[in-house]
Design a protein around this motif. Sequence first.
Motif, PDB file in Angstrom:
ATOM      1  N   VAL A 166      -7.121 -45.796 -42.007  1.00 61.21           N
ATOM      2  CA  VAL A 166      -7.179 -44.554 -42.938  1.00 61.21           C
ATOM      3  C   VAL A 166      -6.302 -44.238 -44.843  1.00 61.21           C
ATOM      4  N   THR A 167      -7.535 -43.687 -45.111  1.00 60.76           N
ATOM      5  CA  THR A 167      -7.103 -43.695 -46.724  1.00 60.76           C
ATOM      6  C   THR A 167      -6.739 -41.855 -47.008  1.00 60.76           C
ATOM      7  N   ILE A 168      -5.808 -42.253 -47.820  1.00 59.92           N
ATOM      8  CA  ILE A 168      -5.157 -40.710 -48.056  1.00 59.92           C
ATOM      9  C   ILE A 168      -5.519 -40.510 -49.396  1.00 59.92           C
ATOM     10  N   HIS A 169      -5.887 -38.887 -49.460  1.00 60.11           N
ATOM     11  CA  HIS A 169      -6.229 -38.659 -50.979  1.00 60.11           C
ATOM     12  C   HIS A 169      -5.442 -38.311 -51.492  1.00 60.11           C
ATOM     13  N   ALA A 170      -4.739 -37.761 -52.629  1.00 59.97           N
ATOM     14  CA  ALA A 170      -3.705 -36.581 -52.583  1.00 59.97           C
ATOM     15  C   ALA A 170      -4.181 -35.352 -52.760  1.00 59.97           C
ATOM     16  N   GLY A 171      -3.186 -34.164 -51.860  1.00 58.43           N
ATOM     17  CA  GLY A 171      -3.803 -33.217 -52.016  1.00 58.43           C
ATOM     18  C   GLY A 171      -4.127 -33.194 -50.090  1.00 58.43           C
TER      19      GLY A 171
END
Length: 225
Positions: A166-171
């Motif tokens: 799982v990749t988390i992007h800022a926001g």
Amino acid sequence: MASASHTEALPFYASCDVADALLTLGHTSAGYIPDIHLWSPQFKGGNTRVFGPAYTVQMVPASDKESPKPDQHFVDAIPEGSVVCISQPANMVNAVWGGLMTARAQVKGALGVIVDGRIRDLNEQREAGFPVFAKATSIMGAGPFTRASTLNAPITMQPNPNHPAVTIHAGDYIVADADGIVVIPKDMLAQVETQCKKSTAADDQCMAALKAGENLAATFKKYRG
């Protein structure tokens, strides 16, 4: 950009509800980050629920001289109202979050911290009542082992062999509680809210029918389709 109505409504849905919604909407990982658990204020218990935009921190080994270095300590850079999400290199024995960091994070207005790795000072975290999610604990501090690198850049949480990374992007939005952690892509917030309303209404009907003595298979067929 999420509207205020979505950001106000979604905290009332549990991580399980949100994961079900994402799966129904075709999100293959359901946004689920496995193997990270609630440690504070209680271990996998209580009514702690965290909901807010992600502030991302990539950790690298202290020996890494090539990766960027932030202009300030990553805790000092926490945006108010955010959930701190930290990716720690695999197989490190040290903690990357401790009691002093929690004290500063609370002053900064952080909602909680998600650590793909280890934490320490567990009693201090619990005394502070700060929501802390992590894979494990450690007695070792970060200094000799890891350092922060990029802030508010995409981070990928270490995958379980049986689950997509799982990749988390800022926001992106984080929903975290005693059951686990779900990441909602920021552009899917409205869809997730709509699906959660629909699915939780069906589940409420199922619960009422089951408590009235109805058969599980028949109940699922009737209300879940």
